[in-house]
Design a protein around this motif. Sequence first.
Motif, PDB file in Angstrom:
ATOM      1  N   TYR A   1     -13.673 -47.187 -59.635  1.00 38.77           N
ATOM      2  CA  TYR A   1     -12.414 -46.510 -59.924  1.00 38.77           C
ATOM      3  C   TYR A   1     -12.161 -45.411 -58.902  1.00 38.77           C
ATOM      4  O   TYR A   1     -13.102 -44.750 -58.457  1.00 38.77           O
ATOM      5  CB  TYR A   1     -12.464 -45.852 -61.311  1.00 38.77           C
ATOM      6  CG  TYR A   1     -12.793 -46.799 -62.429  1.00 38.77           C
ATOM      7  CD1 TYR A   1     -11.791 -47.517 -63.070  1.00 38.77           C
ATOM      8  CD2 TYR A   1     -14.106 -46.984 -62.855  1.00 38.77           C
ATOM      9  CE1 TYR A   1     -12.092 -48.396 -64.103  1.00 38.77           C
ATOM     10  CE2 TYR A   1     -14.415 -47.855 -63.880  1.00 38.77           C
ATOM     11  CZ  TYR A   1     -13.412 -48.559 -64.509  1.00 38.77           C
ATOM     12  OH  TYR A   1     -13.710 -49.423 -65.526  1.00 38.77           O
ATOM     13  N   VAL A   2     -10.893 -45.197 -58.559  1.00 39.59           N
ATOM     14  CA  VAL A   2     -10.485 -44.068 -57.721  1.00 39.59           C
ATOM     15  C   VAL A   2      -9.395 -43.314 -58.461  1.00 39.59           C
ATOM     16  O   VAL A   2      -8.495 -43.921 -59.045  1.00 39.59           O
ATOM     17  CB  VAL A   2     -10.005 -44.507 -56.316  1.00 39.59           C
ATOM     18  CG1 VAL A   2     -11.168 -45.054 -55.492  1.00 39.59           C
ATOM     19  CG2 VAL A   2      -8.889 -45.534 -56.393  1.00 39.59           C
ATOM     20  N   ASP A   3      -9.499 -41.990 -58.459  1.00 40.50           N
ATOM     21  CA  ASP A   3      -8.505 -41.228 -59.215  1.00 40.50           C
ATOM     22  C   ASP A   3      -7.401 -40.686 -58.315  1.00 40.50           C
ATOM     23  O   ASP A   3      -7.398 -40.911 -57.102  1.00 40.50           O
ATOM     24  CB  ASP A   3      -9.167 -40.150 -60.074  1.00 40.50           C
ATOM     25  CG  ASP A   3      -9.780 -38.999 -59.299  1.00 40.50           C
ATOM     26  OD1 ASP A   3      -9.466 -38.809 -58.108  1.00 40.50           O
ATOM     27  OD2 ASP A   3     -10.580 -38.258 -59.898  1.00 40.50           O
TER      28      ASP A   3
ATOM     29  N   TRP B   1     -23.157 -38.649 -48.598  1.00 45.13           N
ATOM     30  CA  TRP B   1     -22.038 -37.935 -49.232  1.00 45.13           C
ATOM     31  C   TRP B   1     -21.972 -38.196 -50.735  1.00 45.13           C
ATOM     32  O   TRP B   1     -21.101 -37.657 -51.420  1.00 45.13           O
ATOM     33  CB  TRP B   1     -20.713 -38.312 -48.568  1.00 45.13           C
ATOM     34  CG  TRP B   1     -20.630 -37.890 -47.128  1.00 45.13           C
ATOM     35  CD1 TRP B   1     -21.383 -36.930 -46.492  1.00 45.13           C
ATOM     36  CD2 TRP B   1     -19.759 -38.420 -46.131  1.00 45.13           C
ATOM     37  NE1 TRP B   1     -21.032 -36.833 -45.182  1.00 45.13           N
ATOM     38  CE2 TRP B   1     -20.031 -37.742 -44.918  1.00 45.13           C
ATOM     39  CE3 TRP B   1     -18.778 -39.399 -46.149  1.00 45.13           C
ATOM     40  CZ2 TRP B   1     -19.351 -38.016 -43.742  1.00 45.13           C
ATOM     41  CZ3 TRP B   1     -18.098 -39.669 -44.981  1.00 45.13           C
ATOM     42  CH2 TRP B   1     -18.388 -38.980 -43.791  1.00 45.13           C
ATOM     43  N   HIS B   2     -22.881 -39.017 -51.234  1.00 50.25           N
ATOM     44  CA  HIS B   2     -22.947 -39.292 -52.672  1.00 50.25           C
ATOM     45  C   HIS B   2     -23.259 -37.998 -53.412  1.00 50.25           C
ATOM     46  O   HIS B   2     -24.132 -37.239 -53.019  1.00 50.25           O
ATOM     47  CB  HIS B   2     -24.039 -40.327 -52.952  1.00 50.25           C
ATOM     48  CG  HIS B   2     -24.233 -40.620 -54.395  1.00 50.25           C
ATOM     49  ND1 HIS B   2     -25.463 -40.554 -54.990  1.00 50.25           N
ATOM     50  CD2 HIS B   2     -23.358 -40.986 -55.362  1.00 50.25           C
ATOM     51  CE1 HIS B   2     -25.347 -40.880 -56.264  1.00 50.25           C
ATOM     52  NE2 HIS B   2     -24.074 -41.146 -56.512  1.00 50.25           N
ATOM     53  N   GLN B   3     -22.511 -37.768 -54.472  1.00 50.45           N
ATOM     54  CA  GLN B   3     -22.740 -36.589 -55.301  1.00 50.45           C
ATOM     55  C   GLN B   3     -23.224 -37.056 -56.664  1.00 50.45           C
ATOM     56  O   GLN B   3     -22.500 -37.719 -57.384  1.00 50.45           O
ATOM     57  CB  GLN B   3     -21.452 -35.786 -55.432  1.00 50.45           C
ATOM     58  CG  GLN B   3     -20.983 -35.277 -54.083  1.00 50.45           C
ATOM     59  CD  GLN B   3     -19.681 -34.537 -54.206  1.00 50.45           C
ATOM     60  OE1 GLN B   3     -19.506 -33.710 -55.093  1.00 50.45           O
ATOM     61  NE2 GLN B   3     -18.763 -34.844 -53.318  1.00 50.45           N
TER      62      GLN B   3
ATOM     63  N   MET C   1     -14.207 -41.124 -56.391  1.00 54.44           N
ATOM     64  CA  MET C   1     -14.522 -42.533 -56.596  1.00 54.44           C
ATOM     65  C   MET C   1     -15.735 -42.590 -57.509  1.00 54.44           C
ATOM     66  O   MET C   1     -16.773 -41.980 -57.214  1.00 54.44           O
ATOM     67  CB  MET C   1     -14.815 -43.233 -55.265  1.00 54.44           C
ATOM     68  CG  MET C   1     -15.093 -44.719 -55.418  1.00 54.44           C
ATOM     69  SD  MET C   1     -15.165 -45.626 -53.842  1.00 54.44           S
ATOM     70  CE  MET C   1     -16.717 -45.023 -53.153  1.00 54.44           C
ATOM     71  N   ILE C   2     -15.600 -43.296 -58.648  1.00 51.51           N
ATOM     72  CA  ILE C   2     -16.684 -43.463 -59.608  1.00 51.51           C
ATOM     73  C   ILE C   2     -16.852 -44.954 -59.874  1.00 51.51           C
ATOM     74  O   ILE C   2     -15.995 -45.761 -59.499  1.00 51.51           O
ATOM     75  CB  ILE C   2     -16.423 -42.701 -60.932  1.00 51.51           C
ATOM     76  CG1 ILE C   2     -15.170 -43.216 -61.650  1.00 51.51           C
ATOM     77  CG2 ILE C   2     -16.324 -41.200 -60.673  1.00 51.51           C
ATOM     78  CD1 ILE C   2     -14.932 -42.602 -63.028  1.00 51.51           C
TER      79      ILE C   2
ATOM     80  N   GLU D   1     -22.868 -50.374 -57.677  1.00 49.68           N
ATOM     81  CA  GLU D   1     -21.479 -50.706 -57.333  1.00 49.68           C
ATOM     82  C   GLU D   1     -20.824 -49.598 -56.529  1.00 49.68           C
ATOM     83  O   GLU D   1     -20.079 -49.860 -55.591  1.00 49.68           O
ATOM     84  CB  GLU D   1     -20.655 -50.895 -58.605  1.00 49.68           C
ATOM     85  CG  GLU D   1     -20.829 -52.206 -59.279  1.00 49.68           C
ATOM     86  CD  GLU D   1     -19.889 -52.289 -60.453  1.00 49.68           C
ATOM     87  OE1 GLU D   1     -19.033 -53.195 -60.415  1.00 49.68           O
ATOM     88  OE2 GLU D   1     -19.990 -51.462 -61.362  1.00 49.68           O
ATOM     89  N   LEU D   2     -21.088 -48.365 -56.927  1.00 50.53           N
ATOM     90  CA  LEU D   2     -20.512 -47.220 -56.234  1.00 50.53           C
ATOM     91  C   LEU D   2     -20.950 -47.210 -54.775  1.00 50.53           C
ATOM     92  O   LEU D   2     -20.137 -47.069 -53.861  1.00 50.53           O
ATOM     93  CB  LEU D   2     -20.933 -45.932 -56.940  1.00 50.53           C
ATOM     94  CG  LEU D   2     -20.340 -44.635 -56.421  1.00 50.53           C
ATOM     95  CD1 LEU D   2     -18.825 -44.609 -56.587  1.00 50.53           C
ATOM     96  CD2 LEU D   2     -20.979 -43.446 -57.152  1.00 50.53           C
ATOM     97  N   HIS D   3     -22.250 -47.395 -54.541  1.00 54.34           N
ATOM     98  CA  HIS D   3     -22.763 -47.388 -53.175  1.00 54.34           C
ATOM     99  C   HIS D   3     -22.289 -48.599 -52.372  1.00 54.34           C
ATOM    100  O   HIS D   3     -22.030 -48.491 -51.172  1.00 54.34           O
ATOM    101  CB  HIS D   3     -24.292 -47.316 -53.165  1.00 54.34           C
ATOM    102  CG  HIS D   3     -24.836 -46.084 -53.813  1.00 54.34           C
ATOM    103  ND1 HIS D   3     -24.339 -44.821 -53.568  1.00 54.34           N
ATOM    104  CD2 HIS D   3     -25.832 -45.916 -54.701  1.00 54.34           C
ATOM    105  CE1 HIS D   3     -25.005 -43.929 -54.276  1.00 54.34           C
ATOM    106  NE2 HIS D   3     -25.910 -44.571 -54.976  1.00 54.34           N
TER     107      HIS D   3
END
Length: 124
Positions: A4-6, A41-43, A20-21, A27-29
């Motif tokens: 998802y992107v907000d 840059w992953h938080q 982006m979640i 999946e995110l990576h």
Amino acid sequence: MTVYVDDMRAPFGRLVMAHMIADTDEELHEMANLIGIKREWHQAPPRYNSHYDISMSKRKLAVERGAVEITIRQTAAMCARRRDTGILGDPADAIAWFCNRNGLAPDDVEPVAPVTPHTPDLFG
């Protein structure tokens, strides 16, 4: 499983950023790799807040590759749900879930103003 992107529009230098979640970090990576986002840059404060802040150009690429567009309010509600239940759940009922959990009516929840990247209180 979904990415998802907000619709956050937070200024960050010359860029404008969104979140982006995803249902899973894998999946995110994978999406981050597809759109050219560095893994560094992953938080991931606690796991339920796992996300990337991405520029509008990267957001567009993510959508072109299948990411689902959601609101910043949905992002916050979905991350709260993941904190409580372990899953993001459906964005269509995320705000209602959040309101029910907190004893609020949906109209009681104010629209979220733009925030800067890395704002810890966004995800509560």
